[in-house]
Write a protein that holds these residues in place. Structure first.
Motif, PDB file in Angstrom:
ATOM      1  N   THR A 137      61.472 -64.984 -44.500  1.00  0.00           N
ATOM      2  CA  THR A 137      62.166 -65.071 -43.213  1.00  0.00           C
ATOM      3  C   THR A 137      61.997 -63.765 -42.440  1.00  0.00           C
ATOM      4  OG1 THR A 137      64.233 -64.358 -44.234  1.00  0.00           O
ATOM      5  CG2 THR A 137      63.873 -66.734 -44.007  1.00  0.00           C
ATOM      6  N   ARG A 138      62.066 -63.861 -41.110  1.00  0.00           N
ATOM      7  CA  ARG A 138      61.770 -62.713 -40.254  1.00  0.00           C
ATOM      8  C   ARG A 138      62.951 -62.240 -39.412  1.00  0.00           C
ATOM      9  NH1 ARG A 138      56.350 -65.650 -38.003  1.00  0.00           N
ATOM     10  NH2 ARG A 138      54.953 -65.199 -39.761  1.00  0.00           N
ATOM     11  N   GLU A 163      66.672 -67.235 -38.850  1.00  0.00           N
ATOM     12  CA  GLU A 163      66.025 -67.900 -39.980  1.00  0.00           C
ATOM     13  C   GLU A 163      66.834 -67.713 -41.260  1.00  0.00           C
ATOM     14  OE1 GLU A 163      61.389 -67.607 -38.386  1.00  0.00           O
ATOM     15  OE2 GLU A 163      62.047 -66.339 -40.056  1.00  0.00           O
ATOM     16  N   ARG A 164      67.393 -66.534 -41.450  1.00  0.00           N
ATOM     17  CA  ARG A 164      68.231 -66.296 -42.629  1.00  0.00           C
ATOM     18  C   ARG A 164      69.474 -67.183 -42.586  1.00  0.00           C
ATOM     19  NH1 ARG A 164      67.172 -61.982 -45.732  1.00  0.00           N
ATOM     20  NH2 ARG A 164      69.364 -61.549 -46.214  1.00  0.00           N
ATOM     21  N   VAL A 191      68.598 -70.591 -43.806  1.00  0.00           N
ATOM     22  CA  VAL A 191      68.516 -70.625 -45.267  1.00  0.00           C
ATOM     23  C   VAL A 191      69.894 -70.836 -45.865  1.00  0.00           C
ATOM     24  CG1 VAL A 191      68.130 -69.180 -47.304  1.00  0.00           C
ATOM     25  CG2 VAL A 191      66.390 -69.286 -45.510  1.00  0.00           C
ATOM     26  N   TYR A 245      64.385 -63.804 -48.381  1.00  0.00           N
ATOM     27  CA  TYR A 245      64.340 -65.252 -48.518  1.00  0.00           C
ATOM     28  C   TYR A 245      62.908 -65.741 -48.335  1.00  0.00           C
ATOM     29  CZ  TYR A 245      69.416 -65.045 -47.524  1.00  0.00           C
ATOM     30  OH  TYR A 245      70.759 -64.768 -47.541  1.00  0.00           O
ATOM     31  N   ALA A 301      60.915 -68.996 -47.629  1.00  0.00           N
ATOM     32  CA  ALA A 301      61.337 -70.264 -47.028  1.00  0.00           C
ATOM     33  C   ALA A 301      60.143 -71.108 -46.616  1.00  0.00           C
ATOM     34  CB  ALA A 301      62.236 -70.016 -45.821  1.00  0.00           C
ATOM     35  N   PHE A 338      59.142 -73.863 -43.859  1.00  0.00           N
ATOM     36  CA  PHE A 338      59.554 -74.376 -42.559  1.00  0.00           C
ATOM     37  C   PHE A 338      58.769 -75.651 -42.234  1.00  0.00           C
ATOM     38  CE2 PHE A 338      60.199 -69.846 -42.610  1.00  0.00           C
ATOM     39  CZ  PHE A 338      61.362 -69.623 -41.889  1.00  0.00           C
ATOM     40  N   VAL A 341      64.058 -74.791 -41.652  1.00  0.00           N
ATOM     41  CA  VAL A 341      63.990 -74.428 -43.065  1.00  0.00           C
ATOM     42  C   VAL A 341      64.309 -75.655 -43.916  1.00  0.00           C
ATOM     43  CG1 VAL A 341      65.001 -73.044 -44.907  1.00  0.00           C
ATOM     44  CG2 VAL A 341      64.570 -72.014 -42.663  1.00  0.00           C
ATOM     45  N   THR A 361      63.831 -73.199 -50.006  1.00  0.00           N
ATOM     46  CA  THR A 361      64.017 -71.753 -50.064  1.00  0.00           C
ATOM     47  C   THR A 361      64.193 -71.229 -51.473  1.00  0.00           C
ATOM     48  OG1 THR A 361      65.335 -69.909 -49.209  1.00  0.00           O
ATOM     49  CG2 THR A 361      66.523 -71.912 -49.770  1.00  0.00           C
ATOM     50  N   SER A 381      59.740 -58.922 -43.200  1.00  0.00           N
ATOM     51  CA  SER A 381      60.920 -59.664 -43.629  1.00  0.00           C
ATOM     52  C   SER A 381      62.175 -58.884 -43.271  1.00  0.00           C
ATOM     53  CB  SER A 381      60.857 -59.885 -45.143  1.00  0.00           C
ATOM     54  OG  SER A 381      62.070 -60.381 -45.625  1.00  0.00           O
TER      55      SER A 381
END
Length: 319
Positions: free
Chosen positions: A13-14, A18-19, A22, A58, A60, A62, A67, A70, A315
């Protein structure tokens, strides 16, 4: 590096959004489906998390930006910031921590319900882990694998089979911390040899295993001694460990029919197979060529659709 197959992509994840996705997926799977406990704050947010998520990474998968699968990854550096690995709440891993090479903990593996019939998402997660193994020269991956519920006897065949056939060698073996069981949980529930060896049937054992545990066995995983009964998370856990240099025999036997399929230098195998043999035997050589061979080998029928994209963004954790 991001790995894409059509409209699926696996990578770290970036960003915070996105986190968050998750943790929302983990809430759907672990809390709503499997009955893990959650705080009022977690219920309000619809997210599953703990103190270890702050510095964890994480991995993941996509699908069209959403997501759908994970893993949580904690390496030595992150563990030092948090005072240890999550697994240490359940198992004594002092032998693994003394290992001089790079180690990493994998946990909280899950896949969205509607993506479980096709194994693509799980295989992509493993492809992402494979890429990480190569780039970071990870020698040992470890973590816990869970069964739903709090009664290990319901998986007596599976757990006993792991005990008699797949215990980690003593030099690296983790052992359960039954003293950390919740109040009122009988420490004897931490035993793995629930059944005598002669009562254990391999077919019955594997029918009781989760797909994830069966997948770990195919990767050549070994298991620590003992079962941890995690009442708050509504699970009972076994410790799983993969020495990456020993992944070759398991993969070769499972996919190619015999254990030395990749290892005989006199065989006239094509270049891909030889390169895969190198990563399985010594997973720290020639990063991109080796990663590509590994991913092609793992994803097999989807390999023709694989794209590799170098990450321009790092990340992000919660630091």
């Amino acid at each position: 590096m991001a790995i894409k197959i059509r409209d699926f992509e696996v990578r770290l994840t970036r960003n915070k959004e996105e986190r968050k996705q998750v943790r929302q997926l983990r809430y759907e799977v672990f809390v709503l489906e499997e009955g893990a406990g959650a705080t009022e704050e977690q219920r309000a947010l619809g997210e599953e998390y703990d103190a270890y998520d702050r510095f964890a990474e994480y991995m993941a998968v996509f699908h069209n930006g959403r997501v759908v699968g994970t893993y949580r990854i904690i390496d030595r550096n992150a563990a030092e910031k948090m005072g240890g690995f999550y697994t240490e709440n359940e198992f004594n891993i002092s032998k693994i921590k003394k290992y001089r090479g790079n180690i990493a903990e994998m946990s909280r593996a899950c896949v969205a319900r509607e993506y479980r019939d096709n194994a693509l998402v799980m295989r992509m997660l493993w492809a992402g882990l494979g890429e990480m193994i190569v780039r970071r020269k990870i020698a040992i991956l470890f973590g816990v694998a869970s069964f739903v519920g709090t009664k290990p006897a319901r998986s007596a065949q599976a757990i006993s089979y792991l005990y008699y056939n797949h215990l980690t060698p003593l030099r690296l073996r983790a052992t359960v911390l039954s003293e950390n069981f919740a109040d009122g949980v009988n420490p004897k529930l931490g035993r793995m040899n629930i059944l005598p060896r002669e009562f254990v049937d391999e077919a019955d054992a594997k029918s009781e295993m989760t797909p994830l545990i069966k997948g770990y066995l195919r990767l050549g995983a070994t298991f620590g001694r003992g079962v941890f009964v995690d009442v708050p998370f509504n699970s009972y856990d076994v410790f799983v460990m993969i020495e990456t240099r020993k992944m070759d025999a398991a993969y070769q036997k499972h996919f190619l029919g015999r254990e030395n399929a990749l290892g005989n230098p006199t065989d006239d195998k094509d270049h891909l197979i030889k390169t895969v043999g190198k990563i399985m035997t010594f997973p720290v050589v020639g990063p991109f060529k080796v990663v590509r061979a590994f991913v092609d080998f793992l994803l097999r029928e989807d390999a023709g659709d694989v794209e590799y994209i170098e990450d321009s963004e790092k990340s992000e954790t919660e630091e």
